[in-house]
Design a protein around this motif. Structure first.
Motif, PDB file in Angstrom:
ATOM      1  N   GLY A  25       0.788  -7.996  -3.915  1.00  0.00           N
ATOM      2  CA  GLY A  25       1.738  -6.924  -4.209  1.00  0.00           C
ATOM      3  C   GLY A  25       3.038  -7.450  -4.799  1.00  0.00           C
ATOM      4  O   GLY A  25       3.590  -6.861  -5.731  1.00  0.00           O
ATOM      5  N   VAL A  26       3.532  -8.566  -4.275  1.00  0.00           N
ATOM      6  CA  VAL A  26       4.762  -9.183  -4.794  1.00  0.00           C
ATOM      7  C   VAL A  26       4.569  -9.528  -6.272  1.00  0.00           C
ATOM      8  O   VAL A  26       5.438  -9.236  -7.108  1.00  0.00           O
ATOM      9  N   LYS A  27       3.418 -10.131  -6.598  1.00  0.00           N
ATOM     10  CA  LYS A  27       3.147 -10.505  -7.991  1.00  0.00           C
ATOM     11  C   LYS A  27       2.883  -9.283  -8.857  1.00  0.00           C
ATOM     12  O   LYS A  27       3.424  -9.159  -9.958  1.00  0.00           O
ATOM     13  N   ARG A  28       2.038  -8.391  -8.371  1.00  0.00           N
ATOM     14  CA  ARG A  28       1.641  -7.225  -9.169  1.00  0.00           C
ATOM     15  C   ARG A  28       2.838  -6.368  -9.570  1.00  0.00           C
ATOM     16  O   ARG A  28       2.930  -5.890 -10.691  1.00  0.00           O
ATOM     17  N   TYR A  29       3.763  -6.166  -8.629  1.00  0.00           N
ATOM     18  CA  TYR A  29       4.912  -5.302  -8.894  1.00  0.00           C
ATOM     19  C   TYR A  29       6.155  -6.090  -9.302  1.00  0.00           C
ATOM     20  O   TYR A  29       7.235  -5.517  -9.427  1.00  0.00           O
TER      21      TYR A  29
ATOM     22  N   TRP B 190       0.809  -1.217   0.000  1.00  0.00           N
ATOM     23  CA  TRP B 190       0.000   0.000   0.000  1.00  0.00           C
ATOM     24  C   TRP B 190       0.843   1.269   0.000  1.00  0.00           C
ATOM     25  O   TRP B 190       0.324   2.378  -0.074  1.00  0.00           O
ATOM     26  N   CYS B 191       2.166   1.123   0.046  1.00  0.00           N
ATOM     27  CA  CYS B 191       3.075   2.261   0.191  1.00  0.00           C
ATOM     28  C   CYS B 191       3.492   2.814  -1.171  1.00  0.00           C
ATOM     29  O   CYS B 191       4.247   2.166  -1.900  1.00  0.00           O
ATOM     30  N   ARG B 192       3.001   3.987  -1.487  1.00  0.00           N
ATOM     31  CA  ARG B 192       3.303   4.620  -2.780  1.00  0.00           C
ATOM     32  C   ARG B 192       4.810   4.824  -2.972  1.00  0.00           C
ATOM     33  O   ARG B 192       5.353   4.544  -4.042  1.00  0.00           O
ATOM     34  N   ASP B 193       5.509   5.301  -1.942  1.00  0.00           N
ATOM     35  CA  ASP B 193       6.954   5.527  -2.064  1.00  0.00           C
ATOM     36  C   ASP B 193       7.720   4.221  -2.264  1.00  0.00           C
ATOM     37  O   ASP B 193       8.738   4.187  -2.961  1.00  0.00           O
TER      38      ASP B 193
ATOM     39  N   VAL C 246       5.540  -5.105   5.635  1.00  0.00           N
ATOM     40  CA  VAL C 246       4.818  -4.792   6.858  1.00  0.00           C
ATOM     41  C   VAL C 246       3.312  -4.741   6.596  1.00  0.00           C
ATOM     42  O   VAL C 246       2.551  -4.194   7.391  1.00  0.00           O
ATOM     43  N   ASP C 247       2.892  -5.351   5.481  1.00  0.00           N
ATOM     44  CA  ASP C 247       1.454  -5.491   5.218  1.00  0.00           C
ATOM     45  C   ASP C 247       0.847  -6.321   6.335  1.00  0.00           C
ATOM     46  O   ASP C 247       1.356  -7.395   6.656  1.00  0.00           O
TER      47      ASP C 247
END
Length: 164
Positions: free
Chosen positions: A102-106, A64-67, A92-93
């Motif tokens: 998130g791991v897959k998406r990015y 969820w962290c944009r940075d 830290v999700d």
């Protein structure tokens, strides 16, 4: 009078700030439980011990962290420039599903572990004095902390720690 009070306030702030840059993880931080993508539990120490003899870049992040997401292309550049380094991603999700997506998406390449208590509680989070993510830590081949705090993947001190 105002200058004197301002000076005293500044001094008290500087004295109360923690400028410590540890070179070793605390025993409590090393005993923190982390989970891999298969939901297998290990201690942080067990994870670090797997890579004795190798330099490690720890990237503390969240889906969820944009940075954090913005910094991922720079991390991929580091991976290309320093392929011998182990890239250890600590999420830290608080929701494991979000982390795994998130791991897959990015397309985050490296070793992945989750700190399910988030970034506000836990011994490892406390040791890191985690107040902002992304957070990068560089550990040398003998598990000594070379760089305790960087918040950008392009930080020159981090690149220097990886190089040496």
């Amino acid at each position: 009078m105002f200058k004197k009070i301002s000076f005293l306030i500044l001094v008290s702030i500087l004295v109360s700030c923690n400028f410590e840059k540890p070179t070793e993880f605390s025993e409590e931080a090393l005993n923190e439980k982390v989970y891999n993508l298969n939901d297998e539990v290990a201690t942080f120490q067990e994870v670090i011990n797997q890579h004795k003899g190798k330099k490690i870049l720890i990237d503390v992040w969240a889906s969820w962290c944009r940075d954090c997401i913005k910094g991922m292309p720079k991390v991929k550049e580091l991976q290309a420039k320093f392929p011998e380094v182990v890239y250890l991603f600590l999420s830290v999700d608080e929701k494991k599903g979000s982390w795994k997506r998130g791991v897959k998406r990015y397309n985050v390449i490296g070793e992945h572990y989750n700190l399910p208590k988030g970034m506000k509680t836990g011994d490892l989070v406390g040791f890191l004095n985690l107040s902002w993510i992304p957070r990068y830590v560089v550990v040398n081949e003998n598990r000594k902390i070379l760089l305790f705090k960087a918040t950008e993947a392009s930080d020159n001190a981090m690149i220097e720690a990886l190089r040496n």
